[in-house]
Design an enzyme around this catalytic site. Structure first.
Site, short mmCIF file in Angstrom:
data_model
loop_
_atom_site.label_atom_id
_atom_site.label_comp_id
_atom_site.label_asym_id
_atom_site.label_seq_id
_atom_site.Cartn_x
_atom_site.Cartn_y
_atom_site.Cartn_z
N PRO A 287 0.84 -1.20 0.00
CA PRO A 287 0.00 0.00 0.00
C PRO A 287 0.88 1.25 0.00
O PRO A 287 2.06 1.17 0.31
CB PRO A 287 -0.78 -0.10 1.33
CG PRO A 287 -0.58 -1.48 1.81
CD PRO A 287 0.71 -1.99 1.24
N VAL A 288 0.31 2.36 -0.26
CA VAL A 288 0.95 3.67 -0.37
C VAL A 288 1.89 3.72 -1.58
O VAL A 288 1.71 4.54 -2.48
CB VAL A 288 1.68 4.14 0.92
CG1 VAL A 288 2.16 5.58 0.78
CG2 VAL A 288 0.76 4.03 2.13
N CYS A 289 2.90 2.80 -1.64
CA CYS A 289 3.82 2.79 -2.79
C CYS A 289 3.02 2.60 -4.07
O CYS A 289 3.35 3.15 -5.11
CB CYS A 289 4.80 1.63 -2.71
SG CYS A 289 5.74 1.60 -1.22
N SER A 290 1.97 1.76 -3.97
CA SER A 290 1.22 1.40 -5.17
C SER A 290 0.38 2.53 -5.70
O SER A 290 -0.20 2.42 -6.77
CB SER A 290 0.34 0.17 -4.89
OG SER A 290 1.18 -0.94 -4.65
#
Lengths: 208, 214
Positions: free
Chosen positions: A93-96
């Site tokens: 999550p977040v990075c994606s």
């Protein structure tokens, strides 16, 4: 013989029925991309000690790019400002969603004569699948994505952002045309940096 | 037409497999609130929270939402019978993919005189700053008002789970709000989406009642 023919016909009808129901049902399923994201939970916000500071020359590196070939930081010296975006890991999550935001902000980078280099410690095949999933049909990922996989996290380590668990921090470095670091944001790994902060840093970098 | 025993067995077996497969899919969909047999997106939530939105930025936004005052305002003050709320994020690739389709939806709503003034749409940028919401608006040339939800307060208040999410709200005459629609994910067919909003909101029957009164 006729019996056999009928049998085949029934089976054919049934198979067709099954395929049709299968397709209709699968169409309504939630998006596979969201399902594929690995839930990491809440992590320690930062886990490294700074090695670099604003004003330092940016350490040069050469890394393989997902699109093929190798990219060196040095090739942009004297030509463009550079933003390095380290994100912890693919399929998290977040990075994606951080990079998909940059993907629709190409104008912003170009406005301030900056190139963006995305770096993670994942290997090329993983990064290939991941960025393919985050691209939109119209807009493929426009910036080079580099793999700092082997020797593991070597560049992240030189930039002081390799965490103890082997992934990098969520970090942004802005490097001006002279090769000097003008902005560092070692961000809370659980949160996404706001775009306006980077925009402001780019505006400043481009004045120099 | 005679069917021999072995064929009967094969048919029975295949039917069981199909039924089992369909049942499992429904189970997997799980938490989706299904309260109407005809639409998986129908929900019925009375007393929908009347949350606040930041001030409208320009005259065209004010005119569209029928709200002329400056400063923060309440969604109950929007002049509409039905309000569609899109929860999106600048960073979400699915919202990026859905954006042109949602623009088409707005254009279609503007074209139809019967619903133009009755159904309005707004977008709320979940976890996005004002800067990011504006970037999203400019990138996709979004013609309807978008608002930032930087702290994700609205997202949490509405107990939403993902973006894009489409929420349908009825604005009752007494000012109360009632949610009748919840869709997680985008849509392909604008007409179908709109028809469902009209039907599930009860707008059609409401209009008929008004006509009978006259």
């Amino acid at each position: 013989m006729n019996k056999q023919k009928n049998k085949c016909r029934y089976l054919l009808y049934l198979s067709a029925f099954m395929i049709v129901t299968g397709i209709t049902a699968a169409y309504g399923q939630p998006d596979k991309f969201i399902e594929s994201i690995y839930p990491v939970g809440k992590l320690k916000p930062t886990d490294t000690v700074s090695k670099l500071k604003v004003g330092d020359p940016a350490p040069d590196f050469t890394l393989p790019a997902v699109a093929g070939g190798k990219i060196s930081l040095g090739q942009y010296a004297g030509k463009h400002n550079v933003v390095i975006s380290f994100v912890p890991a693919a399929w998290t999550p977040v990075c994606s969603d951080q990079w998909p935001g940059y993907n629709i902000s190409r104008d912003l980078f170009e406005k301030y004569d900056a190139v963006l280099l995305g770096i993670t410690v994942d290997n090329i095949p993983t990064l290939y699948s991941w960025i393919k999933q985050m691209s939109t049909p119209k807009e493929k990922i426009w910036f080079p994505v580099l793999s700092d996989f082997y020797p593991h996290g070597e560049v992240a380590s030189r930039y002081g952002v390799l965490r103890s668990e082997g992934v990098s921090e969520r970090a942004l470095f802005v490097i001006n045309k002279k090769g000097i670091i003008v902005y560092i944001d070692i961000h809370d790994i659980n949160e996404r940096p706001f775009l306006e902060d980077l925009a402001k840093a780019l505006e400043e970098a481009n004045k120099q | 037409m005679k069917i021999d025993k072995s064929l009967k067995f094969v048919i029975l077996y295949l039917l069981i497999v199909i039924l089992f497969y369909q049942y499992n899919l429904k189970e997997a969909k799980g938490a989706e609130p299904v309260s109407d047999a005809e639409s998986p997106y129908h929900v019925s939530i009375k007393n929908f929270p009347a949350f606040e939105l930041p001030a409208l930025k320009n005259e065209s936004e004010k005119s569209y939402l029928g709200h002329t005052e400056t400063g923060n305002f309440n969604i109950g003050q929007i002049k509409a019978k039905v309000l569609i709320i899109e929860l999106f994020s600048f960073y979400c690739p699915h919202c990026q993919r859905a954006a042109p389709k949602v623009n088409e939806l707005y254009q279609e709503m503007q074209k139809q005189d019967a619903i133009k003034e009755k159904i309005k749409i707004i977008g709320i940028g979940v976890g996005n700053s004002d800067y990011e919401v504006n970037s999203f608006k400019n990138t996709y040339q979004i013609p309807f008002p978008l608002f930032p939800d930087k702290s994700m307060g609205i997202f949490k208040l509405l107990q939403a789970r993902s973006t894009p999410t489409f929420i349908g709200i009825k604005v009752n005459e007494n000012g109360s709000l009632e949610q009748f629609y919840l869709r997680e994910g985008g849509f392909d067919d604008i007409q179908k989406f709109l028809a469902e909003i009209i039907k599930l909101s009860g707008m059609e029957s409401g209009d008929k009642n008004e006509q009978t009164k006259k």
